[in-house]
Design a protein around this motif. Structure first.
Motif, PDB file in Angstrom:
ATOM      1  N   PHE A  91       0.826  -1.207   0.000  1.00  0.00           N
ATOM      2  CA  PHE A  91       0.000   0.000   0.000  1.00  0.00           C
ATOM      3  C   PHE A  91       0.861   1.259   0.000  1.00  0.00           C
ATOM      4  O   PHE A  91       0.599   2.201  -0.746  1.00  0.00           O
ATOM      5  N   LEU A  92       1.898   1.279   0.821  1.00  0.00           N
ATOM      6  CA  LEU A  92       2.760   2.454   0.902  1.00  0.00           C
ATOM      7  C   LEU A  92       3.524   2.689  -0.397  1.00  0.00           C
ATOM      8  O   LEU A  92       3.706   3.840  -0.821  1.00  0.00           O
TER       9      LEU A  92
ATOM     10  N   ASN B  82       2.998   5.990  -2.624  1.00  0.00           N
ATOM     11  CA  ASN B  82       4.153   6.835  -2.879  1.00  0.00           C
ATOM     12  C   ASN B  82       4.294   7.118  -4.366  1.00  0.00           C
ATOM     13  O   ASN B  82       4.601   8.252  -4.757  1.00  0.00           O
ATOM     14  N   GLN B  83       4.079   6.128  -5.206  1.00  0.00           N
ATOM     15  CA  GLN B  83       4.174   6.337  -6.651  1.00  0.00           C
ATOM     16  C   GLN B  83       3.095   7.295  -7.133  1.00  0.00           C
ATOM     17  O   GLN B  83       3.350   8.156  -7.974  1.00  0.00           O
ATOM     18  N   LYS B  84       1.895   7.175  -6.591  1.00  0.00           N
ATOM     19  CA  LYS B  84       0.805   8.076  -6.967  1.00  0.00           C
ATOM     20  C   LYS B  84       1.133   9.510  -6.549  1.00  0.00           C
ATOM     21  O   LYS B  84       0.950  10.449  -7.329  1.00  0.00           O
ATOM     22  N   ASP B  85       1.601   9.690  -5.327  1.00  0.00           N
ATOM     23  CA  ASP B  85       1.951  11.028  -4.843  1.00  0.00           C
ATOM     24  C   ASP B  85       3.100  11.622  -5.651  1.00  0.00           C
ATOM     25  O   ASP B  85       3.119  12.828  -5.916  1.00  0.00           O
TER      26      ASP B  85
END
Length: 59
Positions: A19-20, A24-27
């Motif tokens: 999930f993290l 992180n990739q999306k952000d």
């Protein structure tokens, strides 16, 4: 019974890490998009008056 708890905790830990990483990739993509769109406009588009333009009108 101890093995069951260890397996459950391990699966939850792997799910949290996945999930993290996805978050992180999306952000990171959103941040790069903001940086690419946040640039200074050219002077002519700002509507600011140059100092030379003011002095030419006075003389």
């Amino acid at each position: 019974m101890n093995w069951l708890i260890i397996i459950i905790v391990g699966i939850l830990a792997i799910a949290l890490i996945a999930f993290l990483v996805v978050r992180n990739q999306k952000d990171e993509k959103e941040f790069e998009k903001e940086l690419n769109n946040d640039y200074a406009k050219p002077r002519s588009e700002d509507g600011d008056i140059e100092i030379d333009e003011l002095t030419d009108n006075v003389h």
